[in-house]
Design a protein around this motif. Structure first.
Motif, PDB file in Angstrom:
ATOM      1  N   ALA A 162       0.847  -1.194   0.000  1.00 12.87           N
ATOM      2  CA  ALA A 162       0.000   0.000   0.000  1.00 12.87           C
ATOM      3  C   ALA A 162       0.879   1.239   0.000  1.00 12.87           C
ATOM      4  O   ALA A 162       1.883   1.296   0.721  1.00 12.87           O
ATOM      5  N   ASN A 163       0.541   2.215  -0.816  1.00 13.85           N
ATOM      6  CA  ASN A 163       1.255   3.493  -0.834  1.00 13.85           C
ATOM      7  C   ASN A 163       0.558   4.444   0.136  1.00 13.85           C
ATOM      8  O   ASN A 163      -0.570   4.872  -0.109  1.00 13.85           O
ATOM      9  N   ILE A 164       1.219   4.734   1.237  1.00 12.61           N
ATOM     10  CA  ILE A 164       0.601   5.556   2.286  1.00 12.61           C
ATOM     11  C   ILE A 164       1.382   6.857   2.438  1.00 12.61           C
ATOM     12  O   ILE A 164       2.596   6.852   2.676  1.00 12.61           O
ATOM     13  N   LYS A 165       0.663   7.964   2.296  1.00 12.38           N
ATOM     14  CA  LYS A 165       1.282   9.272   2.461  1.00 12.38           C
ATOM     15  C   LYS A 165       1.310   9.653   3.933  1.00 12.38           C
ATOM     16  O   LYS A 165       0.316   9.512   4.640  1.00 12.38           O
ATOM     17  N   CYS A 166       2.444  10.141   4.385  1.00 11.44           N
ATOM     18  CA  CYS A 166       2.606  10.547   5.781  1.00 11.44           C
ATOM     19  C   CYS A 166       1.628  11.670   6.128  1.00 11.44           C
ATOM     20  O   CYS A 166       1.447  12.615   5.351  1.00 11.44           O
ATOM     21  N   ASN A 167       0.995  11.550   7.293  1.00 14.88           N
ATOM     22  CA  ASN A 167       0.019  12.549   7.728  1.00 14.88           C
ATOM     23  C   ASN A 167       0.671  13.850   8.183  1.00 14.88           C
ATOM     24  O   ASN A 167       0.013  14.879   8.294  1.00 14.88           O
TER      25      ASN A 167
END
Length: 338
Positions: free
Chosen positions: A165-170
């Motif tokens: 999964a490609n998860i963008k940092c919050n």
């Protein structure tokens, strides 16, 4: 309401019973006693269709052994299933993966059918010593992706098919996009909102909420695959027959159906009429409950940002991540497969 605005209950019941047989909703599959038991952990918090062929006999060459799954590892923690119930899972076979490969990722019905096919083939569900047989239709919707990932992990024990999964940092100052491998252990599912914990009833395995304002006791259940299938069949029937459709009914009904097996055309028609007669106050209360539960039922992948070490989470099928179909279809390049 005019007579021609209503569905004929007998015609609808006959039609939906035929659909039950075709879609396997009421077809009870044989269940085999588990060979060994796994000691469950103590609960410390409340945290978070097409016909199916008969399950083929297991062969050591084709299947991994059946594994007893600790229900406390599921989003529901097993709290909404009958006490002492056991769930066994096994890996998917080549035949089952061939069927999975025909999934149309743009068709929700095709996705549901393929998920239900795998769950039907690769799970066994029963209470030891109790002759009553359960099926995949008894699984809660909030648990099905976690059960599916358990089957996936047995099917690819050496991680031959990684789900990334490609998860963008919050963290707005960071914003790095991280590639996170998704497994059952870092898939965040349903969590009971804290405000509702006090109403969980262990004896009835549901939410029991006494209301002074409404002068009645409200009971809420978490939706099962079976109740979802029954409601979808009725919705399809209404569309085909040109009957008026009440979308609010289909939003609320899954949470007030306690037994999907009893949800035939007649009982669903009665339930719909009951909801139509509710006061504004009762409808608002029930609608608030269902909205809050749905908000907590979105599956998210958890991770830690490699750049700033901030906690991250994201919907598992967003941001160019893997798709549902990728769960059992290896997405590597052809040269990596030969």
């Amino acid at each position: 309401m005019k007579d021609n605005d209503l569905i004929d209950d007998y015609d609808a019941l006959s039609h939906l019973d035929e659909l039950d047989q075709m879609h396997g909703v009421n077809n009870i599959q044989p269940v085999v006693e588990p060979a060994k038991e796994e000691v469950p952990k103590k609960i410390t918090s409340l945290g978070k269709a097409t016909s199916y062929q008969d399950k083929e006999e297991l062969s050591g060459a084709a299947d991994s052994p059946w594994k007893l799954l600790n229900l406390e590892l599921l989003p529901s923690l097993g709290m909404f299933y009958p006490e002492r119930i056991e769930l066994l899972v096994r890996s998917a076979t080549t035949r089952e993966i061939r069927h999975w490969s025909t999934m149309d990722e743009y068709d929700p019905i095709s996705i549901d059918e393929k998920i239900n096919f795998i769950l039907n083939a690769c799970t066994k569900f029963k209470i030891p010593g109790n002759p009553f047989q359960f099926t995949f239709n008894d699984f809660l919707l909030i648990d099905r992706y976690h059960i599916l990932l358990k089957i996936y992990e047995l099917t690819f024990p050496n991680q031959e098919n990684k789900l990334i999964a490609n998860i963008k940092c919050n963290n707005q100052e960071c914003g790095a996009v991280n590639r996170v491998q998704v497994l059952s252990k870092n898939l965040k599912g349903f969590e009971i909102p804290e405000d509702y914990l006090k109403w969980y009833n262990d004896a009835e395995r549901c939410f029991v909420i006494p209301s002074e304002k409404l002068q009645e006791v409200l009971k809420f259940y978490l939706p099962t695959i079976g109740s979802n299938s029954k409601l979808r069949q009725r919705s399809d029937f209404e569309k085909k027959s040109g009957s008026p459709r009440d979308d609010s009914f289909y939003e609320i009904a899954p949470y007030i159906i306690g037994n999907w097996r009893a949800a035939d055309s007649s009982s669903l028609a009665d339930l719909k009429r009951q909801i139509e007669s509710w006061s504004i106050q009762k409808f608002s209360a029930v609608n608030k409950f269902t909205s809050d539960m749905k908000q907590e039922s979105i599956n998210r992948a958890l991770g830690t940002c490699e750049k700033c070490e901030e906690h991250m989470e994201s919907h598992i099928f967003l941001g160019g991540s893997f798709t549902v179909k990728d769960i059992f279809i290896i997405s590597a390049g052809f040269d990596e497969l030969i």
